[in-house]
Design a protein around this motif. Structure first.
Motif, mmCIF file in Angstrom:
data_model
loop_
_atom_site.group_PDB
_atom_site.id
_atom_site.type_symbol
_atom_site.label_atom_id
_atom_site.label_comp_id
_atom_site.label_asym_id
_atom_site.label_seq_id
_atom_site.Cartn_x
_atom_site.Cartn_y
_atom_site.Cartn_z
ATOM 1 N N ALA A 3 74.768 68.921 38.738
ATOM 2 C CA ALA A 3 73.879 69.601 37.805
ATOM 3 C C ALA A 3 72.922 70.518 38.542
ATOM 4 O O ALA A 3 72.501 71.540 38.019
ATOM 5 C CB ALA A 3 73.094 68.580 36.993
ATOM 6 N N LEU A 29 65.342 69.763 35.565
ATOM 7 C CA LEU A 29 65.898 69.450 36.882
ATOM 8 C C LEU A 29 64.808 69.545 37.941
ATOM 9 O O LEU A 29 64.785 68.758 38.893
ATOM 10 C CB LEU A 29 67.045 70.388 37.197
ATOM 11 N N ILE A 32 63.260 66.291 37.769
ATOM 12 C CA ILE A 32 64.063 65.210 38.365
ATOM 13 C C ILE A 32 63.970 65.283 39.897
ATOM 14 O O ILE A 32 63.727 64.268 40.565
ATOM 15 C CB ILE A 32 65.535 65.324 37.910
ATOM 16 N N TYR A 63 68.553 57.458 43.128
ATOM 17 C CA TYR A 63 68.004 57.361 41.816
ATOM 18 C C TYR A 63 69.080 56.972 40.837
ATOM 19 O O TYR A 63 69.676 57.815 40.190
ATOM 20 C CB TYR A 63 67.502 58.769 41.479
ATOM 21 N N PRO A 64 69.418 55.734 40.756
ATOM 22 C CA PRO A 64 70.476 55.395 39.817
ATOM 23 C C PRO A 64 69.907 55.260 38.408
ATOM 24 O O PRO A 64 69.174 54.331 38.127
ATOM 25 C CB PRO A 64 70.967 54.052 40.341
ATOM 26 N N GLU A 66 70.942 55.804 34.144
ATOM 27 C CA GLU A 66 72.131 55.648 33.324
ATOM 28 C C GLU A 66 72.903 56.947 33.194
ATOM 29 O O GLU A 66 74.091 56.963 33.028
ATOM 30 C CB GLU A 66 71.719 55.183 31.944
ATOM 31 N N SER A 67 72.155 58.055 33.250
ATOM 32 C CA SER A 67 72.816 59.293 32.861
ATOM 33 C C SER A 67 73.078 60.237 34.035
ATOM 34 O O SER A 67 73.921 61.094 33.936
ATOM 35 C CB SER A 67 71.964 60.003 31.822
ATOM 36 N N TYR A 68 72.355 60.085 35.114
ATOM 37 C CA TYR A 68 72.594 60.977 36.246
ATOM 38 C C TYR A 68 72.234 60.259 37.538
ATOM 39 O O TYR A 68 71.607 59.195 37.512
ATOM 40 C CB TYR A 68 71.777 62.261 36.113
ATOM 41 N N VAL A 84 71.630 66.563 42.219
ATOM 42 C CA VAL A 84 71.625 65.804 40.972
ATOM 43 C C VAL A 84 73.025 65.936 40.393
ATOM 44 O O VAL A 84 73.515 67.047 40.208
ATOM 45 C CB VAL A 84 70.590 66.362 39.980
ATOM 46 N N THR A 86 75.823 64.530 37.439
ATOM 47 C CA THR A 86 76.023 63.752 36.217
ATOM 48 C C THR A 86 77.292 62.933 36.321
ATOM 49 O O THR A 86 77.619 62.179 35.431
ATOM 50 C CB THR A 86 76.119 64.688 35.004
ATOM 51 N N ILE B 324 70.555 47.467 33.836
ATOM 52 C CA ILE B 324 71.319 48.702 34.009
ATOM 53 C C ILE B 324 72.821 48.416 33.941
ATOM 54 O O ILE B 324 73.570 49.076 33.227
ATOM 55 C CB ILE B 324 70.967 49.345 35.368
ATOM 56 N N LYS B 328 75.641 49.279 30.939
ATOM 57 C CA LYS B 328 76.927 49.959 31.117
ATOM 58 C C LYS B 328 78.043 49.171 30.450
ATOM 59 O O LYS B 328 78.938 49.726 29.806
ATOM 60 C CB LYS B 328 77.231 50.105 32.603
ATOM 61 N N ALA B 409 64.500 65.515 30.706
ATOM 62 C CA ALA B 409 65.322 64.971 31.786
ATOM 63 C C ALA B 409 65.886 63.620 31.389
ATOM 64 O O ALA B 409 67.023 63.289 31.702
ATOM 65 C CB ALA B 409 64.497 64.845 33.055
ATOM 66 N N MET B 413 70.253 64.158 29.132
ATOM 67 C CA MET B 413 71.430 63.808 29.916
ATOM 68 C C MET B 413 71.954 62.442 29.518
ATOM 69 O O MET B 413 72.872 61.911 30.139
ATOM 70 C CB MET B 413 71.090 63.851 31.405
ATOM 71 N N LEU B 414 71.334 61.857 28.522
ATOM 72 C CA LEU B 414 71.737 60.527 28.066
ATOM 73 C C LEU B 414 72.668 60.705 26.868
ATOM 74 O O LEU B 414 72.274 61.298 25.870
ATOM 75 C CB LEU B 414 70.470 59.764 27.663
ATOM 76 N N PRO B 415 73.865 60.218 26.985
ATOM 77 C CA PRO B 415 74.805 60.466 25.882
ATOM 78 C C PRO B 415 74.365 59.786 24.580
ATOM 79 O O PRO B 415 73.612 58.807 24.604
ATOM 80 C CB PRO B 415 76.108 59.853 26.387
#
Lengths: 143, 1248
Positions: A3, A29, A32, A63-64, A66-68, A84, A86, B324, B328, B409, B413-415
């Motif tokens: 990204a 971004l 982030i 940086y774990p 859920e989305s990136y 970054v 995705t 987390i 998932k 942010a 990006m979160l579905p």
């Protein structure tokens, strides 16, 4: 998918940030990447804590969420490289190799005598090269 | 075995401590119970952990249960085997016996029977009831106990101990504790070994079809439970960890389709801290467990153990990663789960972990751990917040969520949730749909301040409308076009609602107000966004069982309250951790909500923090997003200082971040405020906006005391011209910091153009040193601004956080005081006295311009400037050159006959203005002076040549040169110039002829460095002398002209004779002295010294006239008195030695012959001595007896002492009453005596 890639100077000032999302949302971004500096700071300041030894430039996954994911890389001169992505399943080796190329591109860009150290990188060639590296990046393409 | 699950669960719930069985053989329990139970919990127990390493356990809980108790009796053997962990870990056999025979016959066999079970760990407590006073009983008891020990103790192990009921020995209890612990340890070891063996066996079958996870689980958890009872929590935790790994492996084996779970009521609330949330028997799925419940169960067990171990940090760490990873997992099963269960579950899980750990953390851990703990809490809050926002967005509160980078942010990006079918609009929902519609329409689209046009950041990963409609089962492909229409109206998601035209709104409201609304919601028609929200809300109401969460989603106010709570929680925790940036970024979100609710004060404070962070690290893009909000807060709060500073900061951001129009708006605000009436004029730091630097190139150099003009480059970051009422700069001396800073001002109004401006500032005289620019201050309207920022002379520097490091370059150098000019006399030798002479002054500027300088000349006494003449000025270097050339060609040329750039100057009131051409070169000024000396020159005797005193010819000129740009520099000097007569004359009588003719020789010594040429000389004689042959007193005419070279001499002889006649005419007033008249000419260079007087034409032969007085004495032909110096008696004189000086005076003639003398027979004498050489003792003047008869004589003695050594002139005896001509002296002239230094005197020596 990558990204965004970013270079952050040793004073945590942004040197270069390029978004590849296609949308007009680079600001998120920025956020982030900026927040990821917290993690780098923490790792650098607490070597005991960090899993990865600081002998290595590659800082690994910062940086774990859920989305990136945010990966980091720290040069000897404390310049930080961040990616970054995705893509949630990326091999470490791919990222490492990506960072090496990215670092090399950066070194070339700042070796330009017209570049002022510590200032933003405005070189177009650098941007093109980074875009090339990002485009070429696909999991599994690098050994 | 799986059938035992329920029982297993029940057993676990009932037994929580180790059991110690008590075999009460002799009915002693009631009497010893109290004493034994006091020992519990066991203070310190040494147990072995799973790896057989000793572990010390404190306060080990245990329970004594009699073997006759129903809890131990009614068990089937298989149960005992399965649930071995609950069986007694030690058996205490209580016995008492006072008769040895009874022991042997009855008790011993019974005991043997009890202890024969090998698997039991037992020991015997012999209770002695004997009173200590009862010797016999005590003796018997001892005997029995001794026998007991013999029978039951082995070499390896002592199994007996003795308890005296009357007077317990302290050592007994130690022994007792030891024995219990030993038994427990042994049992524990044996059982652990057993379980491990069983587990190992079972693990080997894992890949076989016979594998049953439930059985494995029972064994594994039994072991874990046993460890937990024994307080070996660490081992227990490890068992659970292994169990979890094994489970995940089992679950992830492909092939078997298992139920996931999570479909029951209440499953939306995470059971992370409630292991007993659901009985395990309910979640059995074939040979395993349902994942949804079982993993939570395992985690709950782990958490429980972690809390026991006092590790809340690990709870949070594991909790966060569990949430987390489980999230998932939930995502994988999302299509089977209720709508948004995943989000709801995460929210409840996060809150549960937070609430359970925040109270337990005592803060005593290491600071690193503490920070990590807070960071994880922040993460949990943050995660919870994101999920909560997502739910709120789904039900239509999205319009009220700040579209900030932080939120974008996390959300964009979160579905979206992916239910198999998107929930449909419930029936009878028209009112709700209308309400949502209203909410959307009424949502106040937040206009950015300053009319900043910015595309809002997305909060949704893709258009919710499209996503919802796509996932509706009934939507056919044919409706796609309609969908696209909606998208066009909708724009990019929810923001598109701002673009609803009034007509659309009307038509829509008409549509919804119709009675047949339900029918209009045909299955084929795509949902409107409001319908999507209503449908989602309805579905969520079914999913969520937590009343708190439902309440939080019920209204906008409740939502915002919860949102605030979560955001604050995250921010506060992040602030306590390493992750300051996260915290500050969330502060921005808090500020946005505060702002929305009108709490501007708090909002401003939070925004300031955010801005400080972004500005400090140079993240200008982010700063540009927040700073306008801060400015708006400050404007509303009437914080003029803050508002101005924010405007300035906005202006100083990078160019690309704002449009020109917006930047102009910022500037207008600044100017408007600057010219408004401010209650308290505020200082303003514009360092980032207006920068300055000295001009490139070397610094301006000024001499000490000189003012100057300093050009300064000022860079303006304002988008338009801006008028500055005043501008000043401080200069700091880099060498001397004590002086503080000097301010230089430019009071004129300046208009700064955008970009580079050059401003000239007047610098008053400064002290010597090197100066750097300090601070730029100035005024815009009533606004005092200052800037500390130096620019390198390049374009304006925006990264203000870097710029303070730049080295400062000196812009001004004030040199140390030095001579800037030198004025010296151009002549090296004396000038002519009493004649008009050119006096040359060399004015030599030393690297300094003399432009506009003024020279004041003040002559001293005896010297005057002839103002009627002009003053010559010519170049000094040229003069010198000319001279060199002149010498080369051996031609003497007057320099000023070929002046290259001469100028005639006039002196006015003693002042001369120097011409401009002379400002940088050394020049020679020639001005006419006239030295006056009234005294007539006197000739000296050749015997005692008396030189003219140098001081007599000295004349001074005080010079004052005012120069510099403002004539601020002053040079003062007094120059001495020497004047002299052209020559001096010495005379002597060269010869006395027999006829009375005297040859008088006049020697003429040239005193000037010029060639003298005598044209004529004649002698006017005094009375008593006449020229021989009565001539006119001139030497031979052919003698002239006589040329005398510089510093040489010439002589002229005059023949004179004594005029005897003259004596008779004594009474006449006659000329007392002879006068030598000389007519001469002079040719000399004015730069060398004496030269032709100015008034004469140069090179002309006009003659000068010079007179010298000559004293002639008639020769002493017949002296009356002779004075003779009597030689000393000793050979040499010494300093400090008294000596007698003697003179003998003798009368040579009878007194009658001398008519002038008096009749007295005495003579007046006077001793004349230099007081520096001689000390005279006694009188120096007096009368000595001397008879008038010829030949009479007398001696005059004076005692004196020489003061200095060397050849000195002795005192002289004079006779003042006598004419010198009548005295004959011996020796005739001055003579010298030798005086030796004083003899050394040892008395002055200081011993070493």
């Amino acid at each position: 998918m990558i990204a965004c890639v970013a270079v952050v100077g040793h004073q945590n000032n942004p040197l270069y940030l390029q978004s590849f999302t296609g949308a007009d949302d680079a600001l998120k971004l920025h956020h982030i990447v900026h927040c990821s500096l917290d993690v780098i700071d923490e790792r650098v300041n607490n070597p005991k804590r960090s899993v990865i030894t600081l002998n290595e430039s590659y800082l690994g996954l910062l940086y774990p969420t859920e989305s990136y994911k945010v990966y980091g890389y720290l040069s000897n001169t404390k310049v930080k490289f961040l990616v970054v992505t995705t893509d949630l399943d990326v091999k470490d080796t791919d990222i490492r190799s990506f960072f090496r190329r990215f670092h090399a591109a950066y070194v070339d860009a700042v070796s330009n005598p017209f570049h002022v150290p510590g200032k933003k990188i405005i070189s177009r060639i650098f941007a093109v090269r980074v875009s090339g590296i990002v485009k070429a990046f696909a999991p599994g393409t690098y050994g | 075995m799986a059938n035992y699950l329920a029982q297993f669960q029940a057993i676990k719930n009932t037994s929580d401590r180790l059991v110690v069985a008590v075999e009460d053989v002799s009915d002693l329990w009631p009497s010893v119970k109290e004493g034994l139970e006091k020992r519990l919990p066991l203070k310190k127990a040494s147990l072995n952990n799973k790896t057989r390493n000793p572990v010390y356990v404190e306060n080990l809980q245990a329970e004594f249960i009699l073997t006759t108790d129903s809890r131990l009796r009614s068990r089937f053997p298989q149960e005992q085997y399965l649930f071995w962990f609950r069986e007694p870990y030690a058996t205490i056999v209580l016995v008492s016996c006072e008769d040895l025979d009874e022991f042997k016959t009855i008790l011993k066999p019974r005991l043997k029977l009890i202890v024969q079970n090998e698997e039991r760990e037992w020991f015997i407590v012999f209770v002695s009831k004997a009173h200590p006073n009862n010797d016999q009983a005590t003796k018997n008891a001892k005997k029995v106990y001794a026998r007991l020990e013999v029978d039951f103790n082995t070499r390896k192990r002592e199994r007996c101990c003795k308890l005296d009921l009357n007077g317990v020995d302290a050592s007994f209890w130690e022994d007792f504790d030891f024995k219990i612990v030993e038994s427990i340890r042994n049992t524990l070891d044996r059982r652990a070994q057993f379980y491990e063996e069983e587990i190992r066996k079972m693990s080997e079958q894992r890949l076989m079809p016979v594998w049953n996870f439930c059985n494995f689980f029972i064994l594994k958890e039994s072991l874990a439970f046993m460890f937990e009872m024994a307080h070996l929590h660490e081992d227990s935790l490890r068992e659970y960890d292994e169990l979890e790994l094994c489970y995940i492996e089992t679950v992830s084996t492909p092939g078997k389709q298992r139920d996931f779970g999570g479909l029951e009521h209440g499953d939306d609330q995470a059971a992370l801290l409630k292991p007993g949330f659901k009985p395990l028997s309910q979640i059995v799925q074939d040979d395993s467990f349902r994942e949804f419940e079982f993993r939570q169960y395992l985690f709950a067990r782990q958490v429980k153990l972690l809390f026991r171990l006092g590790r809340p940090l690990e709870v949070v760490m594991r909790g966060y990663s569990f949430i987390i990873s489980f999230s998932k997992t939930l995502a994988l099963h999302e299509n089977t789960l209720p709508f948004c269960l995943r989000e709801v579950w995460v929210i409840s899980a996060c809150l549960a972990i937070i609430s359970s750990t925040s109270s337990t953390y005592d803060g005593l851990a290491a600071p690193d751990n503490e920070k990590e703990f807070y960071r994880l809490h922040g993460d949990l809050y943050s995660l919870c917040r994101i999920k909560f926002m997502r739910l709120a967005y789904l039900i239509g509160y999205g319009v009220e969520i700040e579209k900030s980078p932080v939120n974008s942010a996390s959300l964009s990006m979160l579905p979206w949730p992916k239910p198999s079918i998107w929930p449909a609009v419930p029936e009878d929902a028209s009112a709700k749909v209308l309400a949502k519609e209203k909410l959307i329409l009424q949502a106040n689209p937040r206009m950015k301040h300053f009319n900043i046009q910015r595309k809002q950041l997305p909060l949704e990963p893709s258009s919710l409308l499209r996503e919802a409609n796509r996932r509706r089962a009934s939507l056919s492909v044919g409706n796609l076009s309609e969908l696209i229409d909606y998208r066009q109206i909708d724009g990019s998601g929810i923001d598109g609602h701002q673009k609803f035209s009034p007509s659309t709104t009307n038509s829509m409201s008409r549509t919804y107000s119709g009675p047949n609304l339900e029918s209009s919601l045909s299955l084929d028609r795509p949902m409107r966004i409001s319908e999507v929200h209503v449908a989602a809300e309805h579905a969520l109401e079914n999913t969520v069982t937590d009343p708190d969460l439902l309440k939080s989603l019920s209204s906008l106010e409740e939502f915002e309250q919860k949102y605030m709570e979560l955001t604050k929680g995250a921010a506060d925790n992040y602030h306590h951790s390493w992750w300051k940036r996260h915290g500050v970024a969330l502060d921005g979100e808090i500020a946005a909500l505060c702002f929305k609710h009108g709490n501007y004060d708090l909002a401003a404070k939070s925004y300031e923090k955010v801005c400080a962070l972004y500005a400090g690290e140079g993240w200008q893009d982010l700063l540009a997003e927040v700073l306008p909000n801060l400015a708006e807060c400050q404007k509303i709060l009437n914080d003029q200082a803050g508002y101005l500073s924010s405007c300035v900061r906005l202006l100083s951001l990078e160019d690309g971040l704002f449009l020109a129009k917006e930047r102009q708006a910022f500037q207008l605000e600044v100017v408007r405020l600057a010219h408004s009436e401010m209650k308290h004029p505020v200082p303003l730091d514009v360092s980032s906006l207006i920068t300055f630097s000295g001009n490139p190139g070397p610094p301006l150099q000024l001499c000490d005391g000189d003012p100057g003009t300093l050009p300064v480059t000022v860079w303006s970051g304002f988008p338009d011209d801006i008028t500055l009422e005043s501008l000043s700069l401080t200069l700091t001396n880099t060498l001397n910091t004590d002086e503080g800073v000097k301010t230089i001002k430019s009071s004129d109004a300046h208009i700064l153009k955008p970009g580079r401006n050059v401003i000239k500032l007047d610098v008053p005289p400064q002290k010597p040193g090197s100066y750097v620019l300090g601070v730029l201050t100035g005024q815009i309207g009533n606004l005092r601004f200052r800037s500390h920022n130096f620019s390198k002379g390049g374009p304006q520097d925006n990264d203000d956080f870097m710029s303070y490091e730049k080295p400062t370059r000196p812009v001004l150098k004030v040199l140390k005081p030095r001579t800037l000019v030198d004025i010296s006399a151009a002549v090296s030798s004396a000038l002519l006295m009493n004649e008009l002479q050119w006096l040359g002054l060399i004015v030599k500027p030393i690297d300094y311009s003399l432009k506009g300088s003024l020279l004041s000349i003040d002559t001293g006494p005896g010297l005057m400037i002839d103002e009627s003449h002009t003053i010559d000025i010519n170049e000094y270097a040229k003069t010198m050159e000319d001279k060199v050339h002149a010498h080369d060609s051996n031609t003497i040329t007057e320099n000023n006959t070929h002046p290259l750039e001469p100028k005639q100057l006039y002196i006015e009131n003693g002042k001369i203005a120097l011409p401009d051409w002379a400002s940088d070169t050394s020049t020679t000024l020639w001005f006419p002076v006239h030295a006056i000396d009234d005294r007539m020159a006197r000739a000296a005797s050749a015997d005692s040549p008396h030189r003219q005193n140098m001081v007599d010819g000295m004349r001074t000129i005080a010079l004052k040169l005012e120069f510099g740009a403002f004539r601020n520099q002053i040079f003062e000097r007094t120059i001495a110039v020497h004047f002299t007569d052209p020559f001096y004359v010495t005379t002597r009588v060269a010869n006395k002829c027999n006829d009375g003719t005297l040859l008088l020789q006049a020697t003429i010594h040239s005193q000037v460095k010029a060639t003298l040429c005598l044209y004529d000389a004649w002698l006017d004689l005094q009375a008593g002398f006449v020229h021989v042959r009565k001539e006119n007193g001139r030497p031979v005419s052919s003698f002239f002209p006589l040329v005398i070279s510089p510093s040489s001499t010439a002589g002229i002889l005059f023949s004179i004779c004594i005029d005897n006649m003259a004596i008779a005419d004594q009474n006449e007033v006659v000329q007392a002295e002879s006068i030598l008249n000389v007519m001469y000419g002079i040719s000399g260079d004015r730069s060398n010294g004496a030269h032709s007087p100015t008034s004469l034409k140069l090179g002309s032969s006009d003659k000068l006239f010079f007179k010298v007085a000559i004293a002639l004495q008639r020769p002493i032909l017949d002296p009356c008195i002779a004075v003779g110096f009597v030689p000393f008696s000793s050979n040499c004189l010494r300093v400090g030695q008294l000596i007698n000086m003697k003179w003998r005076v003798e009368r040579l003639k009878d007194l009658e012959a001398s008519p002038s003398s008096s009749c007295k027979d005495e003579v007046l004498y006077e001793v004349d001595a230099n007081p520096e050489i001689w000390m005279i003792a006694g009188r120096t003047m007096g009368h000595a007896l001397l008879s008038n008869a010829r030949g009479s004589r007398t001696e005059i003695t004076v005692t004196c002492m020489p003061l200095v050594s060397g050849h000195v002139r002795p005192p002289q005896l004079g006779l003042p009453a006598m004419d010198d001509a009548n005295i004959s002296c011996n020796p005739p002239g001055p003579h010298l005596v030798c005086v030796l230094p004083p003899t050394l005197s040892s008395s002055y020596c200081i011993p070493a």
